[in-house]
Write a protein that holds these residues in place. Sequence first.
Motif, short mmCIF file in Angstrom:
data_model
loop_
_atom_site.label_atom_id
_atom_site.label_comp_id
_atom_site.label_asym_id
_atom_site.label_seq_id
_atom_site.Cartn_x
_atom_site.Cartn_y
_atom_site.Cartn_z
N LYS A 24 1.07 -1.15 -0.08
CA LYS A 24 0.08 -0.17 0.04
C LYS A 24 1.11 0.99 -0.36
O LYS A 24 0.71 2.47 -0.67
CB LYS A 24 -0.80 0.19 1.00
CG LYS A 24 -2.04 1.69 0.94
CD LYS A 24 -2.71 1.16 2.16
CE LYS A 24 -4.07 2.66 2.34
NZ LYS A 24 -4.85 2.09 3.22
N THR A 25 1.72 1.44 1.25
CA THR A 25 2.47 2.58 1.04
C THR A 25 3.50 2.89 -0.47
O THR A 25 3.18 3.71 -1.51
CB THR A 25 3.86 2.08 1.75
OG1 THR A 25 3.39 1.76 2.96
CG2 THR A 25 4.71 3.36 1.35
N LEU B 216 0.19 3.93 -2.98
CA LEU B 216 0.74 5.63 -2.25
C LEU B 216 1.37 6.69 -3.17
O LEU B 216 1.36 8.13 -3.46
CB LEU B 216 -0.17 5.85 -0.94
CG LEU B 216 -0.96 5.00 -0.18
CD1 LEU B 216 -1.00 5.43 1.33
CD2 LEU B 216 -2.45 6.21 -0.81
N LYS C 43 1.84 9.67 -5.90
CA LYS C 43 1.95 10.79 -5.07
C LYS C 43 3.07 11.17 -6.04
O LYS C 43 2.78 12.77 -6.62
CB LYS C 43 3.16 11.15 -3.60
CG LYS C 43 3.50 12.57 -3.23
CD LYS C 43 3.70 11.92 -1.58
CE LYS C 43 3.76 13.35 -1.38
NZ LYS C 43 4.80 13.65 0.01
N PRO D 188 -4.62 10.56 -4.50
CA PRO D 188 -5.63 8.75 -3.26
C PRO D 188 -6.95 9.15 -3.11
O PRO D 188 -7.51 10.61 -2.12
CB PRO D 188 -4.55 8.75 -2.55
CG PRO D 188 -3.78 10.06 -1.45
CD PRO D 188 -3.54 10.49 -2.84
#
Length: 342
Positions: free
Chosen positions: A202-203, A206, A210, A216
């Motif tokens: 998930k990091t 994201l 970015k 998001p």
Amino acid sequence: MRSKKRTTIYDIAEKLNLNPSSVSRALNNSSSVNDATKKLILKTAKELNYTRNTLASNLRKGHSKTIGVVVPRINQNFFSNVIAGIEDATYKQGYNLIICQSNEQYEKEVQCVNTLINQHVDCIVISVSVETTAHDHLQNVLDHGIQLIQFDRVVDELETLKVTNDNEQSSFDAVSHMITQGYKRIALLEGPQKLNIFRQRKTGYLRALKEHGIAPIADLMIENAWTKELSAAATRQLLSLPEPPDAIFASTSDFSALGVLEVATIMQIKVPQQLGICGYANENFTEITSPSITTIDQFSFYMGKTVANLYFQEMENTDTVVVPKVISIKPKLITRASTTRE
């Protein structure tokens, strides 16, 4: 029917009216037993179908030459390939494997670990289940003086040897690829966030959004969509939104991606033109679906060999204290038709 009793050195000694220690020395090819007696003992052992108890012999030497492996699912390509990699390396060293699966259940995982401890294995290799939140059973492994190596899904709080994938970077690469293909509303199917691998993926997702200037959207991120059935339900939910996604990153597995593809097919949504799909793990079926599925190869066979070789390296280490070591393997994005727009 009564099972046949296993032949022991005592049976051979009784038949030949010899001391059991003499039989043992002969079977170990000791020079203290004359050739004629040795030949007679070996002949009798063969007649009685005697087989050496290797485990007992190894335990007397202080080790069992056995490694226990606990995985969530044996029938997933990733885990079966890891096991194959471990076996490839351990076989050359004369070691045996005992393989257990937790079926993604914490209680069964605990039972597997306790069984392996009772089997006096030299090392336990484990990838934890989705239900695992406590790790007392893993601490118990260390308390018994058994080497513990975690791989893929690991307990961060427990300082042990670990072999992991760079999940964050691989997810970043996957999402960045989809963005370069023109997808702008990329949904994320997440696994349980209590597991390290799904938090890292998930990091990466994201971070990719970015870096490409895309904000998001909470409605496009669905947690616990980690099976084919759950991801199919999540896909139906996503595609029913007033502004549905134009791509879905099934970060949990290729089985989740397959669930996405099946729903898209039923809804007559064109892939990749209307919906891009990316999975994770490079399961065998991803090459033969229509369209073929973009995925991430985790080099699972190599990971298994790395796990085994890490154990053997530690065996050669003369230090009495094991220094926690983490080896990270960089996965590879494999782009296929499901995200490649003409």
